[in-house]
Design a protein around this motif. Structure first.
Motif, PDB file in Angstrom:
ATOM      1  N   SER A  16       0.821  -1.206   0.000  1.00 40.84           N
ATOM      2  CA  SER A  16       0.000   0.000   0.000  1.00 40.84           C
ATOM      3  C   SER A  16       0.861   1.264   0.000  1.00 40.84           C
ATOM      4  O   SER A  16       1.747   1.436   0.830  1.00 40.84           O
ATOM      5  N   GLY A  17       0.597   2.161  -0.950  1.00 37.01           N
ATOM      6  CA  GLY A  17       1.292   3.429  -1.041  1.00 37.01           C
ATOM      7  C   GLY A  17       2.653   3.369  -1.699  1.00 37.01           C
ATOM      8  O   GLY A  17       3.299   4.411  -1.859  1.00 37.01           O
ATOM      9  N   ASN A  18       3.113   2.188  -2.105  1.00 44.01           N
ATOM     10  CA  ASN A  18       4.437   2.055  -2.708  1.00 44.01           C
ATOM     11  C   ASN A  18       4.461   2.610  -4.137  1.00 44.01           C
ATOM     12  O   ASN A  18       3.430   2.676  -4.814  1.00 44.01           O
ATOM     13  N   GLN A  19       5.663   2.951  -4.584  1.00 48.48           N
ATOM     14  CA  GLN A  19       5.864   3.320  -5.979  1.00 48.48           C
ATOM     15  C   GLN A  19       5.718   2.083  -6.847  1.00 48.48           C
ATOM     16  O   GLN A  19       6.136   0.990  -6.463  1.00 48.48           O
ATOM     17  N   LEU A  20       5.138   2.237  -8.034  1.00 47.95           N
ATOM     18  CA  LEU A  20       4.915   1.095  -8.902  1.00 47.95           C
ATOM     19  C   LEU A  20       6.215   0.624  -9.543  1.00 47.95           C
ATOM     20  O   LEU A  20       7.080   1.435  -9.878  1.00 47.95           O
ATOM     21  N   PRO A  21       6.382  -0.686  -9.713  1.00 47.94           N
ATOM     22  CA  PRO A  21       7.599  -1.194 -10.352  1.00 47.94           C
ATOM     23  C   PRO A  21       7.703  -0.722 -11.799  1.00 47.94           C
ATOM     24  O   PRO A  21       6.703  -0.611 -12.514  1.00 47.94           O
ATOM     25  N   GLY A  22       8.936  -0.452 -12.232  1.00 43.44           N
ATOM     26  CA  GLY A  22       9.187  -0.152 -13.633  1.00 43.44           C
ATOM     27  C   GLY A  22       8.828   1.246 -14.089  1.00 43.44           C
ATOM     28  O   GLY A  22       8.940   1.551 -15.273  1.00 43.44           O
ATOM     29  N   ILE A  23       8.378   2.109 -13.180  1.00 47.66           N
ATOM     30  CA  ILE A  23       8.010   3.474 -13.549  1.00 47.66           C
ATOM     31  C   ILE A  23       8.975   4.431 -12.875  1.00 47.66           C
ATOM     32  O   ILE A  23       8.964   4.576 -11.652  1.00 47.66           O
ATOM     33  N   ALA A  24       9.826   5.063 -13.668  1.00 46.27           N
ATOM     34  CA  ALA A  24      10.827   5.975 -13.125  1.00 46.27           C
ATOM     35  C   ALA A  24      10.168   7.285 -12.709  1.00 46.27           C
ATOM     36  O   ALA A  24       9.239   7.768 -13.360  1.00 46.27           O
TER      37      ALA A  24
END
Length: 228
Positions: A180-188
């Motif tokens: 929850s609330g984390n940055q999405l993988p693979g998106i700089a």
């Protein structure tokens, strides 16, 4: 000075396995395990020029994207397929403007700025699951938004420059505490592009290109951040 476009796109996804079955238990799941999925995705956009130099733009629409063959079956190399992926769907919209610089004989060009947003369900992202391999995975809900600025300039007809900066914000809307609330993988979070060139007519051109992509996380837990 004013232009509006509205589109309704129909999508029919036939989910039955075609041809000979490769595996007895092979199946491609969709929401509710439906065999035929029908969706209508409305989209619209407006453009307004209050002055010849200024353009204002806005777009909004829903989208529905089934996983492609690489996501479903992999590439027999670094990508491991995931045959149970759900289609990705969501609501996208953006607001933008463009200003055309007055041609003074010395400098000409244009400036652009945009805000964009995407609220997605079952977003498909690549997650690294072991050394040098990754697997596409559905995220239950996610929000991607950001701002982008660009400038195209020309000096004296022989020096040209193109600049682009994008600041991405992404958030995992999962209710699971670890995600929850984390940055999405693979998106700089940050992307920068700059090109500068000298030219004389169409006979010769010399210049350079610079690009920068910030580090991005390889997994949903945000444990590993790759180098820029």
């Amino acid at each position: 000075r004013f232009h509006a476009t509205f589109v309704a796109q129909g999508v029919a996804l036939d989910n039955r396995t075609l041809g000979e079955r490769l595996y007895e238990d092979f199946s491609v799941e969709t929401a509710g395990n439906e065999q035929l999925v029908l969706r209508v995705n409305p989209r619209g956009g407006v453009l307004w020029r209050p002055t010849p130099a200024l353009t204002l733009k806005a777009n909004v629409g829903r989208y529905f994207r089934p996983p492609d063959f690489t996501e479903l079956f992999g590439d027999q190399g670094s990508i491991i397929g995931n045959a149970s992926l759900l289609p990705e769907q969501g609501l996208q919209w953006d607001l933008g403007c463009r200003y055309v610089l007055p041609d003074s004989g010395m400098v000409s060009g244009s400036l652009d700025a945009t805000y964009f947003s995407n609220h997605a369900q079952d977003l498909i992202v690549y997650v690294q699951n072991s050394q040098r391999t990754m697997v596409p995975t559905n995220l239950g809900a996610a929000w991607i938004h950001g701002v982008e600025a660009a400038a195209t300039l020309d000096w004296f007809g022989w020096v040209e420059s193109q600049s682009n900066v994008t600041r991405n914000f992404s958030e995992n809307l999962s209710t699971r505490e670890a995600y929850s609330g984390n940055q999405l993988p693979g998106i700089a979070a940050l992307e920068v592009y700059q090109r500068l060139a000298l030219r004389r007519g169409e006979r010769w051109r010399i210049g350079y290109t610079y690009s920068f992509t910030d580090g991005n996380y390889w997994d949903e837990t945000n444990w590993y951040l790759s180098a820029p």
